[in-house]
Design an enzyme around this catalytic site. Structure first.
Site, PDB file in Angstrom:
ATOM      1  N   ASP A  37       0.861  -1.188   0.000  1.00  0.00           N
ATOM      2  CA  ASP A  37       0.000   0.000   0.000  1.00  0.00           C
ATOM      3  C   ASP A  37       0.891   1.230   0.000  1.00  0.00           C
ATOM      4  O   ASP A  37       1.515   1.549   1.019  1.00  0.00           O
ATOM      5  CB  ASP A  37      -0.910  -0.008   1.227  1.00  0.00           C
ATOM      6  CG  ASP A  37      -1.730   1.283   1.340  1.00  0.00           C
ATOM      7  OD1 ASP A  37      -1.850   2.003   0.331  1.00  0.00           O
ATOM      8  OD2 ASP A  37      -2.241   1.567   2.438  1.00  0.00           O
ATOM      9  N   HIS A  38       0.955   1.925  -1.137  1.00  0.00           N
ATOM     10  CA  HIS A  38       1.774   3.130  -1.253  1.00  0.00           C
ATOM     11  C   HIS A  38       0.998   4.224  -1.961  1.00  0.00           C
ATOM     12  O   HIS A  38       0.266   3.961  -2.917  1.00  0.00           O
ATOM     13  CB  HIS A  38       3.057   2.835  -2.049  1.00  0.00           C
ATOM     14  CG  HIS A  38       4.212   2.456  -1.187  1.00  0.00           C
ATOM     15  ND1 HIS A  38       5.394   3.149  -1.185  1.00  0.00           N
ATOM     16  CD2 HIS A  38       4.357   1.462  -0.279  1.00  0.00           C
ATOM     17  CE1 HIS A  38       6.229   2.591  -0.313  1.00  0.00           C
ATOM     18  NE2 HIS A  38       5.619   1.563   0.245  1.00  0.00           N
ATOM     19  N   GLY A 105       4.028   3.046   9.245  1.00  0.00           N
ATOM     20  CA  GLY A 105       4.048   3.841   8.025  1.00  0.00           C
ATOM     21  C   GLY A 105       5.357   4.532   7.719  1.00  0.00           C
ATOM     22  O   GLY A 105       6.332   4.472   8.476  1.00  0.00           O
ATOM     23  N   GLU A 106       5.355   5.186   6.558  1.00  0.00           N
ATOM     24  CA  GLU A 106       6.498   5.974   6.097  1.00  0.00           C
ATOM     25  C   GLU A 106       6.024   7.369   5.738  1.00  0.00           C
ATOM     26  O   GLU A 106       4.938   7.543   5.187  1.00  0.00           O
ATOM     27  CB  GLU A 106       7.156   5.339   4.862  1.00  0.00           C
ATOM     28  CG  GLU A 106       7.660   3.930   5.071  1.00  0.00           C
ATOM     29  CD  GLU A 106       6.679   2.890   4.552  1.00  0.00           C
ATOM     30  OE1 GLU A 106       5.698   3.279   3.887  1.00  0.00           O
ATOM     31  OE2 GLU A 106       6.887   1.708   4.847  1.00  0.00           O
ATOM     32  N   ASN A 109       4.498   8.222   2.192  1.00  0.00           N
ATOM     33  CA  ASN A 109       3.083   8.049   1.864  1.00  0.00           C
ATOM     34  C   ASN A 109       2.151   8.854   2.760  1.00  0.00           C
ATOM     35  O   ASN A 109       1.081   9.274   2.326  1.00  0.00           O
ATOM     36  CB  ASN A 109       2.707   6.569   1.985  1.00  0.00           C
ATOM     37  CG  ASN A 109       3.581   5.690   1.133  1.00  0.00           C
ATOM     38  OD1 ASN A 109       3.660   5.872  -0.071  1.00  0.00           O
ATOM     39  ND2 ASN A 109       4.254   4.732   1.757  1.00  0.00           N
ATOM     40  N   GLY A 173      12.358  -3.593  14.493  1.00  0.00           N
ATOM     41  CA  GLY A 173      13.253  -3.525  15.636  1.00  0.00           C
ATOM     42  C   GLY A 173      12.592  -4.120  16.859  1.00  0.00           C
ATOM     43  O   GLY A 173      11.400  -4.474  16.836  1.00  0.00           O
ATOM     44  N   ALA A 176       9.199  -2.537  18.102  1.00  0.00           N
ATOM     45  CA  ALA A 176       8.076  -2.837  17.220  1.00  0.00           C
ATOM     46  C   ALA A 176       7.677  -4.307  17.319  1.00  0.00           C
ATOM     47  O   ALA A 176       6.492  -4.645  17.256  1.00  0.00           O
ATOM     48  CB  ALA A 176       8.427  -2.471  15.785  1.00  0.00           C
ATOM     49  N   THR A 189       7.707  -8.910   9.323  1.00  0.00           N
ATOM     50  CA  THR A 189       9.028  -8.287   9.240  1.00  0.00           C
ATOM     51  C   THR A 189       9.726  -8.814   8.003  1.00  0.00           C
ATOM     52  O   THR A 189       9.460  -9.938   7.563  1.00  0.00           O
ATOM     53  CB  THR A 189       9.851  -8.546  10.521  1.00  0.00           C
ATOM     54  OG1 THR A 189      10.995  -7.685  10.529  1.00  0.00           O
ATOM     55  CG2 THR A 189      10.269  -9.997  10.643  1.00  0.00           C
TER      56      THR A 189
END
Length: 318
Positions: A37-38, A105-106, A109, A173, A176, A189
């Site tokens: 999803d982007h 998320g990033e 986006n 990490g 998370a 992951t």
């Protein structure tokens, strides 16, 4: 025993190509599908970003394979109440074969509406609250919620599946992984890290599925495959938190100038060496993964599907 699925990259392919790949994946013996999803691709060379929820609706009518989002972010660009409606409808269309993979998320986006991009600790808190809201909505009951990050007023989903979709939580990490163990029905992951899987298990993930994904480039010419990966997906090799923090494809292109073809050659499975492809996937199995999703980089999908159908997947079954 681990299952092997095919990863549909919304960043690299058009909707029509993704549907064709899904059909071909089923024919080749993959037993599951995952879809990204982007809002933006990672770079302009990838060149696509179809809306994932439209794609899921189309995929539900194209193939009968289970489908997982890897992953969607229900916290900034879409409110969790809206994500819950999209996920519930997807689960109905897929007749219970839908799994909701979510993550923090990033910026790439999620910044597009002008929202502030929080630090990870706050994003993790937002995700935990979002998952709580979505789980309540999946019951079909009326929900009113006044939380730190989200407000929901008298919301009810009238189209819900018989059973709520599992919610898998992504992480890269220890913090998370612990969050996934505490609030998730499973862990997502992308690297075969046995220690990270252990962190998830210790934090409440015992008995829950662990799923991951890997990109490869099957090609009879290994050098050509390396060049293709270097052009389309150098971002796979960017270190640390850059993938979560950079806000635009242009920024990723700038950062990716640090990635060399030699780095790609050392890190990404390229070419047609059967043992290299089998070994790459086996590393996930040995790290305790229940599902592994493979994505082919580049346009030569037919050679990839033929090779995996006749050579790679049978070798993994032995």
């Amino acid at each position: 025993m681990s299952e092997f699925g095919y990863f549909l990259s919304c960043e690299e392919f058009t909707p029509e190509q993704l549907l064709a790949q899904a059909r071909r994946a089923a024919e080749a013996g993959f037993t599951r599908l995952a879809v990204s999803d982007h809002y933006h691709p990672w770079n302009d060379a990838q060149g696509n970003s179809p809306f994932v929820w439209s794609m899921i609706g189309a995929l539900s009518q194209a193939v009968d394979l289970p489908l997982t989002t890897l992953v969607t972010c229900p916290t900034v660009r879409l409110h969790p109440a809206v994500t819950a409606q999209a996920a519930a409808t997807s689960a109905v269309l897929l007749r219970g074969r839908f799994t909701l993979g979510v993550g923090t998320g990033e910026a790439l986006n999620e910044h597009v509406l002008g929202d502030r991009w929080p630090a990870f600790s706050e994003r993790a808190e937002m995700l935990e609250e979002a998952v709580e809201v979505m789980r309540r909505l999946f019951t079909g009951g009326q929900v009113t919620h006044h939380g730190r990050h989200y407000t929901v007023e008298n919301a009810r989903l009238y189209t819900v599946p018989a059973e709520p979709p599992p919610v898998l939580v992504s992480g890269f990490g220890p913090a998370a992984a612990a969050l996934a163990g505490r609030i998730g029905d499973g862990f997502v992951t992308m690297t075969p890290d046995r220690d990270l899987v252990g962190e998830f298990r210790k934090a409440g993930g015992a008995g829950k599925p662990v799923i991951g994904g890997v990109k490869v480039c099957w090609d009879d010419d290994r050098d050509r495959a390396v060049d293709l990966v270097h052009r389309l997906w150098p971002t796979e090799l960017l270190p640390g938190e850059l993938a979560q923090l950079l806000p635009s494809p242009a920024h990723f292109e700038q950062a990716a100038e640090l990635v060399t073809p030699a780095m790609v050659s050392d890190s990404v499975t390229c070419g047609n060496d059967l043992e290299a492809h089998v070994s790459a996937l086996r590393s996930y199995v040995e790290a305790g993964f229940d599902e592994v999703y493979v994505g082919q980089i580049g346009p030569d999908n037919e050679a990839f599907f033929d090779a995996y159908h006749h050579r790679v997947l049978p070798a993994l079954a032995t």
